[in-house]
Design a protein around this motif. Structure first.
Motif, PDB file in Angstrom:
ATOM      1  N   GLU A   8       0.596  -1.068   0.257  1.00 13.75           N
ATOM      2  CA  GLU A   8      -0.220  -0.269  -0.231  1.00 13.75           C
ATOM      3  C   GLU A   8       0.646   1.309  -0.235  1.00 13.75           C
ATOM      4  OE1 GLU A   8      -3.683  -0.014   2.596  1.00 13.75           O
ATOM      5  OE2 GLU A   8      -2.430  -1.717   3.482  1.00 13.75           O
ATOM      6  N   ILE A   9       0.409   2.284  -0.342  1.00 15.52           N
ATOM      7  CA  ILE A   9       1.376   3.458  -0.827  1.00 15.52           C
ATOM      8  C   ILE A   9       1.160   4.093   0.651  1.00 15.52           C
ATOM      9  CG2 ILE A   9       1.958   5.147  -2.391  1.00 15.52           C
ATOM     10  CD1 ILE A   9       1.068   4.408  -4.685  1.00 15.52           C
ATOM     11  N   ASP A  10       2.312   4.044   1.377  1.00 14.21           N
ATOM     12  CA  ASP A  10       2.490   5.109   2.621  1.00 14.21           C
ATOM     13  C   ASP A  10       3.193   5.958   2.589  1.00 14.21           C
ATOM     14  OD1 ASP A  10       0.088   4.383   3.643  1.00 14.21           O
ATOM     15  OD2 ASP A  10       0.842   2.414   3.969  1.00 14.21           O
ATOM     16  N   SER A  11       4.566   5.925   1.145  1.00 18.40           N
ATOM     17  CA  SER A  11       5.922   6.422   1.638  1.00 18.40           C
ATOM     18  C   SER A  11       6.585   6.391   0.094  1.00 18.40           C
ATOM     19  CB  SER A  11       6.725   5.607   2.544  1.00 18.40           C
ATOM     20  OG  SER A  11       7.519   4.582   1.189  1.00 18.40           O
ATOM     21  N   PRO A  12       7.142   7.169  -0.494  1.00 14.29           N
ATOM     22  CA  PRO A  12       7.490   7.412  -1.615  1.00 14.29           C
ATOM     23  C   PRO A  12       8.475   6.327  -1.410  1.00 14.29           C
ATOM     24  CG  PRO A  12       8.351   9.828  -0.437  1.00 14.29           C
ATOM     25  CD  PRO A  12       7.662   8.242   0.359  1.00 14.29           C
ATOM     26  N   GLU A  13       9.120   6.148  -1.145  1.00 14.38           N
ATOM     27  CA  GLU A  13       9.628   4.269  -1.259  1.00 14.38           C
ATOM     28  C   GLU A  13       8.612   3.619  -2.153  1.00 14.38           C
ATOM     29  OE1 GLU A  13      11.969   6.532   1.167  1.00 14.38           O
ATOM     30  OE2 GLU A  13       9.990   6.152   1.415  1.00 14.38           O
ATOM     31  N   ASP A  14       7.432   3.270  -1.095  1.00 15.76           N
ATOM     32  CA  ASP A  14       6.442   2.857  -1.930  1.00 15.76           C
ATOM     33  C   ASP A  14       6.443   2.799  -3.093  1.00 15.76           C
ATOM     34  OD1 ASP A  14       5.790   1.002   0.639  1.00 15.76           O
ATOM     35  OD2 ASP A  14       4.532   2.601   0.987  1.00 15.76           O
ATOM     36  N   LEU A  15       6.123   4.136  -3.588  1.00 15.00           N
ATOM     37  CA  LEU A  15       5.650   5.166  -4.863  1.00 15.00           C
ATOM     38  C   LEU A  15       6.591   3.849  -6.057  1.00 15.00           C
ATOM     39  CD1 LEU A  15       5.016   8.475  -4.993  1.00 15.00           C
ATOM     40  CD2 LEU A  15       3.697   6.592  -4.650  1.00 15.00           C
ATOM     41  N   ILE A  16       7.966   4.272  -5.829  1.00 12.76           N
ATOM     42  CA  ILE A  16       8.500   3.389  -7.035  1.00 12.76           C
ATOM     43  C   ILE A  16       8.308   2.010  -6.578  1.00 12.76           C
ATOM     44  CG2 ILE A  16      11.319   3.061  -6.536  1.00 12.76           C
ATOM     45  CD1 ILE A  16      11.884   5.490  -5.037  1.00 12.76           C
ATOM     46  N   MET A  17       8.298   1.267  -5.963  1.00 15.78           N
ATOM     47  CA  MET A  17       8.152  -0.122  -6.030  1.00 15.78           C
ATOM     48  C   MET A  17       6.716  -0.463  -7.257  1.00 15.78           C
ATOM     49  SD  MET A  17       9.302  -1.979  -2.358  1.00 15.78           S
ATOM     50  CE  MET A  17       8.393  -0.833  -1.641  1.00 15.78           C
ATOM     51  N   VAL A  18       6.113   0.302  -6.567  1.00 18.15           N
ATOM     52  CA  VAL A  18       4.713  -0.315  -7.339  1.00 18.15           C
ATOM     53  C   VAL A  18       4.254   0.083  -8.238  1.00 18.15           C
ATOM     54  CG1 VAL A  18       1.953   0.737  -7.054  1.00 18.15           C
ATOM     55  CG2 VAL A  18       2.962   0.018  -4.931  1.00 18.15           C
ATOM     56  N   GLU A  19       5.621   1.512  -8.697  1.00 18.33           N
ATOM     57  CA  GLU A  19       5.295   1.637 -10.388  1.00 18.33           C
ATOM     58  C   GLU A  19       6.354   0.144 -11.142  1.00 18.33           C
ATOM     59  OE1 GLU A  19       6.097   5.799 -12.594  1.00 18.33           O
ATOM     60  OE2 GLU A  19       8.213   5.384 -12.351  1.00 18.33           O
ATOM     61  N   GLN A  20       7.386   0.633 -10.849  1.00 15.08           N
ATOM     62  CA  GLN A  20       7.825  -0.518 -11.171  1.00 15.08           C
ATOM     63  C   GLN A  20       7.077  -2.392 -11.046  1.00 15.08           C
ATOM     64  OE1 GLN A  20      10.564  -1.040 -12.837  1.00 15.08           O
ATOM     65  NE2 GLN A  20      10.378   1.123 -11.742  1.00 15.08           N
ATOM     66  N   LEU A  21       5.569  -2.467 -10.831  1.00 16.53           N
ATOM     67  CA  LEU A  21       4.940  -3.813 -10.573  1.00 16.53           C
ATOM     68  C   LEU A  21       3.678  -3.077 -12.036  1.00 16.53           C
ATOM     69  CD1 LEU A  21       5.175  -4.514  -6.759  1.00 16.53           C
ATOM     70  CD2 LEU A  21       5.149  -6.184  -8.170  1.00 16.53           C
ATOM     71  N   LEU A  22       3.679  -2.009 -11.794  1.00 15.62           N
ATOM     72  CA  LEU A  22       2.800  -1.572 -12.450  1.00 15.62           C
ATOM     73  C   LEU A  22       2.679  -1.690 -13.893  1.00 15.62           C
ATOM     74  CD1 LEU A  22       0.707   1.069 -10.979  1.00 15.62           C
ATOM     75  CD2 LEU A  22      -0.416  -0.912 -11.999  1.00 15.62           C
ATOM     76  N   LYS A  23       4.729  -1.348 -13.887  1.00 15.82           N
ATOM     77  CA  LYS A  23       4.931  -1.361 -15.400  1.00 15.82           C
ATOM     78  C   LYS A  23       5.586  -3.440 -16.098  1.00 15.82           C
ATOM     79  CE  LYS A  23       8.381   2.349 -14.957  1.00 15.82           C
ATOM     80  NZ  LYS A  23       9.919   2.309 -15.587  1.00 15.82           N
ATOM     81  N   LYS A  24       5.534  -3.774 -14.540  1.00 17.26           N
ATOM     82  CA  LYS A  24       5.584  -5.453 -15.252  1.00 17.26           C
ATOM     83  C   LYS A  24       3.908  -5.598 -15.393  1.00 17.26           C
ATOM     84  CE  LYS A  24       6.880 -10.207 -12.768  1.00 17.26           C
ATOM     85  NZ  LYS A  24       7.445 -10.585 -12.272  1.00 17.26           N
ATOM     86  N   ARG A  25       2.982  -5.417 -15.270  1.00 19.04           N
ATOM     87  CA  ARG A  25       1.788  -5.943 -15.522  1.00 19.04           C
ATOM     88  C   ARG A  25       1.382  -4.990 -16.776  1.00 19.04           C
ATOM     89  NH1 ARG A  25      -3.289  -5.105 -10.657  1.00 19.04           N
ATOM     90  NH2 ARG A  25      -1.709  -6.812  -9.954  1.00 19.04           N
ATOM     91  N   LEU A  26       1.959  -4.060 -16.706  1.00 15.11           N
ATOM     92  CA  LEU A  26       1.038  -3.498 -18.313  1.00 15.11           C
ATOM     93  C   LEU A  26       2.158  -4.369 -19.169  1.00 15.11           C
ATOM     94  CD1 LEU A  26       1.439   0.107 -17.557  1.00 15.11           C
ATOM     95  CD2 LEU A  26      -0.766  -1.020 -17.951  1.00 15.11           C
ATOM     96  N   LEU A  27       2.923  -4.937 -19.438  1.00 18.90           N
ATOM     97  CA  LEU A  27       4.207  -5.317 -20.432  1.00 18.90           C
ATOM     98  C   LEU A  27       3.200  -6.534 -20.766  1.00 18.90           C
ATOM     99  CD1 LEU A  27       7.661  -3.857 -19.535  1.00 18.90           C
ATOM    100  CD2 LEU A  27       6.695  -3.788 -21.249  1.00 18.90           C
ATOM    101  N   LYS A  28       2.264  -7.452 -19.325  1.00 20.17           N
ATOM    102  CA  LYS A  28       1.958  -8.464 -20.191  1.00 20.17           C
ATOM    103  C   LYS A  28       0.897  -8.024 -21.114  1.00 20.17           C
ATOM    104  CE  LYS A  28       2.162 -10.589 -15.884  1.00 20.17           C
ATOM    105  NZ  LYS A  28       1.326 -11.075 -14.173  1.00 20.17           N
ATOM    106  N   ASN A  29       0.506  -7.137 -21.528  1.00 19.10           N
ATOM    107  CA  ASN A  29      -0.604  -7.115 -22.280  1.00 19.10           C
ATOM    108  C   ASN A  29       0.142  -6.841 -24.017  1.00 19.10           C
ATOM    109  OD1 ASN A  29      -3.164  -5.968 -21.019  1.00 19.10           O
ATOM    110  ND2 ASN A  29      -1.685  -4.074 -20.522  1.00 19.10           N
ATOM    111  N   LYS A  30       1.414  -6.903 -23.822  1.00 16.72           N
ATOM    112  CA  LYS A  30       2.011  -6.903 -25.335  1.00 16.72           C
ATOM    113  C   LYS A  30       1.374  -8.181 -26.176  1.00 16.72           C
ATOM    114  CE  LYS A  30       4.953  -2.708 -24.783  1.00 16.72           C
ATOM    115  NZ  LYS A  30       4.853  -1.891 -26.019  1.00 16.72           N
ATOM    116  N   THR A  31       2.037  -9.379 -24.853  1.00 19.28           N
ATOM    117  CA  THR A  31       2.124 -10.333 -25.741  1.00 19.28           C
ATOM    118  C   THR A  31       0.922 -11.763 -25.792  1.00 19.28           C
ATOM    119  OG1 THR A  31       2.386 -11.720 -23.324  1.00 19.28           O
ATOM    120  CG2 THR A  31       4.290 -10.802 -25.047  1.00 19.28           C
ATOM    121  N   PRO A  32       1.093 -12.066 -26.958  1.00 19.09           N
ATOM    122  CA  PRO A  32       1.748 -11.844 -28.102  1.00 19.09           C
ATOM    123  C   PRO A  32       1.363 -10.909 -29.098  1.00 19.09           C
ATOM    124  CG  PRO A  32       0.083 -14.209 -29.174  1.00 19.09           C
ATOM    125  CD  PRO A  32      -0.088 -13.234 -26.990  1.00 19.09           C
TER     126      PRO A  32
END
Length: 386
Positions: free
Chosen positions: A204-228
């Motif tokens: 859950e986002i409570d700190s700036p560090e959480d924002l960084i981690m969640v952004e990376q997780l969202l990137k990973k999730r969005l990339l799944k839409n690409k394939t194939p």
């Protein structure tokens, strides 16, 4: 059954200033869960906020759906010390308890999906329970501050595959029946059932560090839409920095001129001749852009769009395509979520650093100077191979 949800958003935030408006992949934090709520089986979503900027943003941005209402919350329920339940009670009373099921969605859990929300709705509707909450199964070993292991015997440490683990509340989705909420004035009550979400949603986002981690997780999730990656059916494009060099001339009367490339204009004609339709989506509401797109015979031209990701999500069923059948060309941070999630995400060679770092294709040409034509050539060659 009338299923409604509240998304409570406060203007004040001590840990992260203006937390709910903080950009993640170019989108305000609250937009991530709001978009999923729109896509879910909820009948209506109430954004409950004292933030005038959020209110104006939603009222201007989501005109394509009648599923959202912004309700102004009182200073009392928006205070630092107020409980979330106080806000839920305030809204329920404003609505005269005109619902069957009441759901709470938290903007600080941006990894929540419409699938998670639908599972909560289905569970509350069919299982005969009074309330539901989302949770995550974790296989971590838990200790207390006195040095005692709480969920395993460290002298007989189990293998992960043999370890039942713990179920931990992740703060993302809650739901209850009207009867339960009227009785308990709480998000949970009576017989409670869990819906399990992915382990990464524990953040859950409570700190700036959480924002960084969640952004990376969202990137990973969005990339799944690409394939194939499939044959491309539509090319979605920004305007400033793509059709133009991102500059504009102003006079005392306002916007005066933008410069467009004839080479790019011819590229769009070739694009259509090869079965790919162009879509224009820009955050600016420019009459110059409107006139230029009319000249280019582009029917799908959307002006003044801040949340491009949400609008594309809404358009997909109408277009009859998936995200992997889209290409996207953009140059700045509000294009990031789409660049990450479509079949081919691209940018001109003078795009911002953040965009260039995530694009599948960094074009050799600059915005307004042949970038569109270069991408058109690539997409035609690609479609001829798939």
């Amino acid at each position: 059954m009338n299923n409604i949800a509240i998304i409570p958003l406060r203007a004040g935030s001590k840990g992260i200033v203006n937390k709910n408006r903080t950009k993640i992949l170019g989108r305000p934090l609250f937009c991530w869960v709001l978009t999923e709520a729109i896509q879910s089986n909820l009948d209506h979503v109430y954004v409950f906020t004292d933030d005038k900027i959020i209110q104006s943003f939603i009222e201007a941005e989501y005109t394509w759906t009648n599923k959202i209402t912004v309700v102004e919350r009182s200073a009392e329920s928006a205070s630092d010390t107020a409980s979330t339940e106080l806000g839920m009670i305030e809204l329920a009373e404003k609505l005269s308890y005109g619902f069957d099921h009441y759901f709470l969605l938290q903007a600080t859990s941006p990894l929540t999906t419409y699938v998670d929300i639908n599972r909560a709705i289905s569970t509350l509707k069919t299982e005969g329970v009074d309330s539901v909450l989302s949770a995550v199964k974790t296989h971590r070993f838990i200790w207390n501050s006195r040095g005692r292991s709480l969920n395993y015997d460290y002298m007989n440490r189990p293998r992960r595959q043999d370890f039942e683990g713990l179920i931990i509340e992740n703060g993302a989705v809650y739901g209850c029946t009207k009867k339960s909420f009227q009785k308990t004035k709480n998000r949970l009550g009576g017989q409670v059932q869990l819906i399990e979400m992915e382990e990464d949603t524990l953040i859950e986002i409570d700190s700036p560090e959480d924002l960084i981690m969640v952004e990376q997780l969202l990137k990973k999730r969005l990339l799944k839409n690409k394939t194939p990656v499939a044959a491309i059916k539509y090319l979605v494009m920004d305007v400033d920095g793509v059709f133009t060099d991102a500059t504009v001339d102003y006079t005392k009367d306002g916007e005066f001129s933008k410069t467009f490339s004839f080479v790019d204009g011819m590229g769009l004609q070739i694009l259509r001749e090869n079965g790919i339709e162009p879509i224009i989506m820009t955050s600016e509401n420019s009459m110059l852009v409107k006139k230029r797109m009319e000249k280019l015979n582009i029917d799908r031209c959307y002006l003044g769009v801040k949340d491009k990701y949400a609008l594309i999500n809404n358009m997909l069923p109408q277009l009859g395509v998936r995200r992997n059948q889209l290409a996207y060309l953009g140059d700045d941070i509000n294009d990031m979520a789409n660049i990450l999630s479509v079949g081919w995400g691209s940018c001109p060679n003078d795009a911002t650093r953040e965009v260039a770092n995530i694009a599948d294709i960094k074009l050799e040409h600059s915005g307004g100077k042949g970038a569109i034509r270069e991408l058109v050539d690539f997409l035609i060659r690609f479609n001829n191979r798939v």
